[in-house]
Design an enzyme around this catalytic site. Structure first.
Site, PDB file in Angstrom:
ATOM      1  N   ILE A 403      -3.665   0.390   3.772  1.00  0.00           N
ATOM      2  CA  ILE A 403      -2.913   0.767   2.571  1.00  0.00           C
ATOM      3  C   ILE A 403      -3.509   0.136   1.322  1.00  0.00           C
ATOM      4  CG2 ILE A 403      -0.663   0.572   1.432  1.00  0.00           C
ATOM      5  CD1 ILE A 403       0.638   0.780   4.150  1.00  0.00           C
ATOM      6  N   ASP A 404      -3.907  -1.121   1.397  1.00  0.00           N
ATOM      7  CA  ASP A 404      -4.384  -1.818   0.206  1.00  0.00           C
ATOM      8  C   ASP A 404      -5.632  -1.166  -0.358  1.00  0.00           C
ATOM      9  OD1 ASP A 404      -3.813  -3.756  -1.641  1.00  0.00           O
ATOM     10  OD2 ASP A 404      -4.726  -5.404  -0.545  1.00  0.00           O
ATOM     11  N   ASP A 405      -6.613  -0.903   0.502  1.00  0.00           N
ATOM     12  CA  ASP A 405      -7.843  -0.269   0.020  1.00  0.00           C
ATOM     13  C   ASP A 405      -7.583   1.153  -0.456  1.00  0.00           C
ATOM     14  OD1 ASP A 405     -10.522  -1.903   0.579  1.00  0.00           O
ATOM     15  OD2 ASP A 405      -9.050  -2.424   2.099  1.00  0.00           O
ATOM     16  N   ARG A 462       1.462  -2.778  -5.264  1.00  0.00           N
ATOM     17  CA  ARG A 462       0.371  -1.838  -5.547  1.00  0.00           C
ATOM     18  C   ARG A 462       0.824  -0.398  -5.277  1.00  0.00           C
ATOM     19  NH1 ARG A 462      -4.343  -4.827  -6.242  1.00  0.00           N
ATOM     20  NH2 ARG A 462      -4.498  -6.779  -5.055  1.00  0.00           N
TER      21      ARG A 462
END
Length: 677
Positions: A403-405, A462
């Protein structure tokens, strides 16, 4: 349009104390530095730092399989010794107390590379290890490594059974009840644990090898327990009690090793490993899992010359680096997707035209690496995610997008292309991210509803920022996101806000899971929440954001910067915001303050910007400049593995300076506060 959330005097205009030409010059130097580091195909990737673990484990792995490292021994020793601290230890982060496990691994690696046991370096290391309690105090992974050479008894190593792969996904315990980094390590470890190999050392092969006996307090008593007793855990740590009890049960079931079920489990694990080998020959994108996979295949009858093993060993070498200054070392992973996304966003924020060919090449490079289709771990246990659309962290890690990338890439590419929100890649990426939202409203790093990969405030913030982008552009003249995507974002927002606000601590801060620590967590949280501040500025979200702003204000150092070290994860009470001023921490604080709508003329902002301009002292010799930073501000596992991203010192200051320039140029006198709610 710049959104503002913290009320200010409508007749006031930011009082700019910093010279605009100085800031423009700093950004110009930073841009030149960034483009000097860009790869020919358009991407960026800095060296990924994890202290001594990867290189020590690289040496130990090659000893197991008889690889001759004599040609590289001097350069490998040079790197390992460069990380030794004054007390003889090796630590898990710079400027951090020594740790017995990396010290033992470095000690063994140096002995294997020919370092004399009576050398001053190893005498000091030996003293540290013995004073720390000897080999009986090492952690689980180090026990596994040593047991493979007879340096630690296998019976004192946790039991892992290959039958785990046979458990269905609906079972409370199965492959997917642990996050991908554990899954991709535990499965091959189960094969290793089944075989309980004993590899040779320079003094021969033995199940009770004496090669490191000098590190035991009592070499005659090597069956050291790991962790606390069941009685202690039952009183103080119920989750730990469950895992410890399960380990006892697994030890009792060792007879399974000769059952037909064990044969089937081993066979399926090998098939799983072969299926999960990436196109570049790697596994999982992390070195330890990579090495365990190769070892498991070799133990199951593959040879060094077999294609999967040969490809794996060749891929491992691509992660090595060597130069005269530092010697030879290997990275625990690589970070091209993350580095490229954030560098691209930083350059766009710094004012580089969006149609600049260098930015277009970076954007195209990212788009080419989006992961579509059902061949990923998430799709296996979540049928609704068959389309895919995420990004991984590494060059090639197709089974584990995160998810972060994915969020970082989507935000970055939409900065470079303002009409991106109706593009297929953006819609797929966002639907994939929103499909990963947990029932608690938060978002994990990689695995939904996972006990050991829970929702975190930093990841969720984010995702909330991505949702805000979609809602804000719902009526845009071009690049308007599809109506169904807008609805999905609207549905995700309340839960995300609820989760983030629930994680605020009493002093107004948030803890971050993936970066150090309260400065980062607070920046991400107040920036994400700022667009949802109530119109009158008096509601609960406004109060929460003000508390976060106040927390960051109080942490500013006398020199104008901010800094925080990894000890904030380990020490009670945590030393929040304590440590030398750092480019990454200072940038995070400024991004948080400006993102929350703090007036750019406020002294706290002015002093922070002045610190960044003043500290840009790392010249690259080609007309560019960056910021020096040697502390780690990334996190693998709090208290166990900390990480150094060598570009954090660069793209985050660019983002902060660019944000400051946007605010000071785009806030006209008397503009009303604007939110999207």
């Amino acid at each position: 349009m710049v959104e503002h959330s913290v009320p200010r005097d409508a007749d006031s205009k930011p009082k700019l104390l910093n010279s605009v030409p100085d800031i423009v010059q700093a950004l110009s130097l930073a841009e030149k530095f960034a483009f000097h580091q860009q790869k020919p195909d358009g991407h960026w990737c800095a060296e990924f730092l994890a202290q001594v673990y990867p290189t020590a484990q690289y040496v130990i792995f090659h000893q197991a399989w008889g690889t001759d490292l004599s040609a590289d021994a001097s350069q490998l020793r040079k790197y390992l010794l460069s990380l030794q601290t004054s007390d003889g230890s090796w630590s898990i982060a710079p400027d951090y107390p020594g740790d017995i496990s990396p010290t033992v691994e470095a000690y063994l690696a140096l002995r294997l590379l020919g370092q004399a046991a009576d050398s001053e370096e190893l005498r000091r290391a030996r003293s540290f290890i013995r004073n720390a309690g000897g080999l009986g105090k090492i952690r689980v992974v180090t026990r596994f490594l040593l047991a493979q050479f007879g340096l630690f008894p296998w019976k004192a190593v946790p039991q892992v059974i290959p039958e785990l792969i046979l458990f269905p996904t609906w079972s409370p315990i199965n492959c997917f009840s642990v996050p991908f980094w554990a899954r991709h390590t535990v499965l091959p470890l189960a094969i290793i644990r089944h075989h309980e190999p004993i590899f040779a050392l320079p003094n021969g092969k033995s199940a009770s090898n004496t090669f490191l006996d000098e590190l035991w307090l009592d070499p005659q008593r090597k069956s050291a327990p790991y962790g606390r007793s069941l009685l202690d855990l039952s009183t103080n740590d119920p989750i730990g009690f469950v895992f410890k009890a399960a380990d006892y049960l697994l030890h009792a079931l060792r007879l399974l090793r000769h059952s037909p079920l064990r044969y089937l489990a081993r066979k399926q694990t090998v098939e799983w490993l072969l299926r999960h080998q990436n196109a570049d020959g790697s596994w999982s994108g992390y070195l330890l899992a990579f090495q365990c996979a190769v070892t498991a295949l070799l133990l199951e009858g593959f040879t060094i010359d077999d294609t999967p093993v040969r490809r794996g060993l060749a891929a491992m070498e691509t992660w090595t680096l060597e130069d005269d200054a530092e010697g030879k070392r290997i990275q625990s992973t690589t970070s091209p997707i993350w580095d490229t996304a954030l560098m691209l966003e930083g350059l766009c924020g710094a004012g580089i035209p969006r149609d600049d060919d260098r930015l277009r090449r970076a954007a195209d490079w990212l788009k080419e690496r989006q992961l579509f289709g059902p061949l990923n771990d998430v799709a296996l246990y979540c049928p609704d995610m068959q389309t895919g659309g995420g990004w991984a962290f590494q060059y090639d890690n197709s089974w584990v997008p995160d998810i972060d990338d994915t969020t970082a890439v989507a935000l970055s590419l939409s900065t470079q292309d303002v009409a991106a929100l109706d593009k297929y890649w953006f819609v797929c990426a966002t639907e994939w991210v929103l499909g990963m939202q947990n029932k608690d409203g938060g978002c994990p790093f990689n695995d939904m509803e996972n006990l050991t990969d829970p929702s975190t405030a930093d990841i969720t913030s984010r995702v909330l920022e991505l949702c805000t982008l979609i809602i804000r552009n719902a009526s845009a003249p071009q690049g308007r996101p599809p109506a169904n995507l807008v609805r999905r974002a609207q549905q995700a927002i309340p839960g995300a806000i609820r989760f983030i606000t629930s994680k605020q601590e009493a002093d107004g801060s948030w803890r971050a899971r993936w970066g150090v620590n309260y400065v980062l967590g607070t920046y991400l949280s107040i920036s994400a929440l700022a667009s949802y501040v109530e119109e009158d500025g008096r509601g609960p979200i406004a109060r929460i954001v003000r508390q976060g702003v106040s927390f960051l204000n109080k942490l500013q150092h006398e020199d104008g910067g901010w800094g925080e070290v990894v000890a904030s994860y380990d020490m009670p009470p945590p030393p929040k915001g304590q440590g030398p001023s750092l480019p990454s921490s200072t940038s995070w604080a400024l991004l948080g303050l400006l993102g929350a709508g703090v007036n750019a003329g406020e002294p706290v902002v002015q002093r922070g910007i002045a610190w960044l301009v003043r500290e840009q002292t790392d010249l690259d010799g080609a007309g560019g400049a960056s910021w020096p930073e040697w502390h780690f501000t990334g996190v693998g596992f709090p208290g166990k593995v900390y990480l150094g991203y060598r570009f954090y010192r660069h793209y985050f200051p660019m983002l902060a300076l660019g944000k400051y320039m946007q605010v000071t140029r785009m806030v006209p006198k008397g503009e009303d506060e604007k939110t999207i709610m």
